[in-house]
Structures are given as C-alpha cells and as structure tokens.
Design a protein around this motif. Structure first.
Motif, PDB file in Angstrom:
ATOM      1  N   LEU A   1      -5.834   4.867   0.339  1.00  0.00           N
ATOM      2  CA  LEU A   1      -4.818   5.670   1.017  1.00  0.00           C
ATOM      3  C   LEU A   1      -4.202   4.912   2.179  1.00  0.00           C
ATOM      4  O   LEU A   1      -2.988   4.962   2.400  1.00  0.00           O
ATOM      5  CB  LEU A   1      -5.415   6.994   1.492  1.00  0.00           C
ATOM      6  CG  LEU A   1      -5.878   7.950   0.382  1.00  0.00           C
ATOM      7  CD1 LEU A   1      -6.576   9.153   0.989  1.00  0.00           C
ATOM      8  CD2 LEU A   1      -4.717   8.373  -0.491  1.00  0.00           C
ATOM      9  N   ALA A   2      -5.018   4.171   2.922  1.00  0.00           N
ATOM     10  CA  ALA A   2      -4.504   3.389   4.051  1.00  0.00           C
ATOM     11  C   ALA A   2      -3.587   2.274   3.561  1.00  0.00           C
ATOM     12  O   ALA A   2      -2.536   2.020   4.164  1.00  0.00           O
ATOM     13  CB  ALA A   2      -5.657   2.805   4.867  1.00  0.00           C
ATOM     14  N   THR A   3      -3.959   1.614   2.471  1.00  0.00           N
ATOM     15  CA  THR A   3      -3.126   0.547   1.916  1.00  0.00           C
ATOM     16  C   THR A   3      -1.773   1.083   1.483  1.00  0.00           C
ATOM     17  O   THR A   3      -0.727   0.481   1.760  1.00  0.00           O
ATOM     18  CB  THR A   3      -3.831  -0.122   0.720  1.00  0.00           C
ATOM     19  OG1 THR A   3      -5.070  -0.678   1.171  1.00  0.00           O
ATOM     20  CG2 THR A   3      -2.974  -1.215   0.111  1.00  0.00           C
ATOM     21  N   VAL A   4      -1.774   2.214   0.803  1.00  0.00           N
ATOM     22  CA  VAL A   4      -0.512   2.823   0.361  1.00  0.00           C
ATOM     23  C   VAL A   4       0.338   3.209   1.565  1.00  0.00           C
ATOM     24  O   VAL A   4       1.540   2.948   1.598  1.00  0.00           O
ATOM     25  CB  VAL A   4      -0.778   4.040  -0.551  1.00  0.00           C
ATOM     26  CG1 VAL A   4       0.499   4.803  -0.826  1.00  0.00           C
ATOM     27  CG2 VAL A   4      -1.430   3.599  -1.848  1.00  0.00           C
ATOM     28  N   ALA A   5      -0.283   3.805   2.570  1.00  0.00           N
ATOM     29  CA  ALA A   5       0.457   4.224   3.761  1.00  0.00           C
ATOM     30  C   ALA A   5       1.063   3.032   4.491  1.00  0.00           C
ATOM     31  O   ALA A   5       2.175   3.108   5.006  1.00  0.00           O
ATOM     32  CB  ALA A   5      -0.451   5.015   4.693  1.00  0.00           C
ATOM     33  N   GLN A   6       0.357   1.906   4.520  1.00  0.00           N
ATOM     34  CA  GLN A   6       0.847   0.725   5.237  1.00  0.00           C
ATOM     35  C   GLN A   6       1.937  -0.015   4.471  1.00  0.00           C
ATOM     36  O   GLN A   6       2.670  -0.804   5.048  1.00  0.00           O
ATOM     37  CB  GLN A   6      -0.304  -0.230   5.536  1.00  0.00           C
ATOM     38  CG  GLN A   6      -1.267   0.319   6.558  1.00  0.00           C
ATOM     39  CD  GLN A   6      -2.508  -0.551   6.721  1.00  0.00           C
ATOM     40  OE1 GLN A   6      -2.678  -1.533   6.027  1.00  0.00           O
ATOM     41  NE2 GLN A   6      -3.375  -0.167   7.644  1.00  0.00           N
TER      42      GLN A   6
END
Length: 99
Positions: A27-32
């Motif tokens: 989720l963090a990778t997608v958000a970034q």
C-alpha cells in the motif's frame, strides 16, 4: 496511511477485503508512486466530497461512521485509478505525436 483493519462492512465488499489482504509495504509503494499532479487532483476531489472550508477562516471537524468512511476511501481510490489511466493515456498520446 489509513488503518483498513478498523473498517467493517455489513455487506460483502470485495474491494475492501482485497485491500485488507495487502501488506502495508504494498500500500505504501502504491501511494508513493502517484505523481504530484494526480495527488493534487485527488486531494481536491476529497476536499470537495467533504466540503472543506478554508482553514484560515474556519475550524472544521468532520465526523462519520465506518461505512461512510469506507465509501469515501472507495471513491478516492476509483478517482485515483481513473486519474492514473488518464495519465497513461496522456503519455501515450504524447509519445504517438512524436512519431
């Protein structure tokens, strides 16, 4: 990042279930990976959905329940997917113009 574990759905919500099964790292990778332009559009969309007033003139507090919050998150995600598709299309159009 929001806590998906706290969201609960009375009806079967496949998207919410899918999101809950994703690792925080994913989720963090997608958000970034979102461009600043897309972030600005999504931010403005959420503010419009919530009816945010200018913070320099108003002290706004928003209260909701889990179901409505889940709907808001779903709406924001769909907006994000749409914006990303349009960015991809724009990049493809620009690439084809140079040929």
């Amino acid at each position: 990042m929001f806590n998906l574990g706290e969201l609960n759905s009375s009806s079967k919500n496949l998207l919410l279930d899918y999101l809950k099964n994703q690792s925080p790292e994913t989720l963090a990778t997608v958000a970034q990976s979102v461009t600043p332009e897309a972030q600005q559009i999504i931010n403005q969309n959420i503010q419009n959905l919530l009816g945010i007033l200018p913070p320099q003139h108003f002290n706004v507090s928003i209260t909701t329940d889990r179901e409505n919050l889940a709907g808001l998150i779903g709406s924001a995600m769909m907006t994000g997917y749409f914006i990303r598709q349009m960015e991809t299309r724009m990049q493809l159009d620009h690439s084809l113009e140079t040929l």
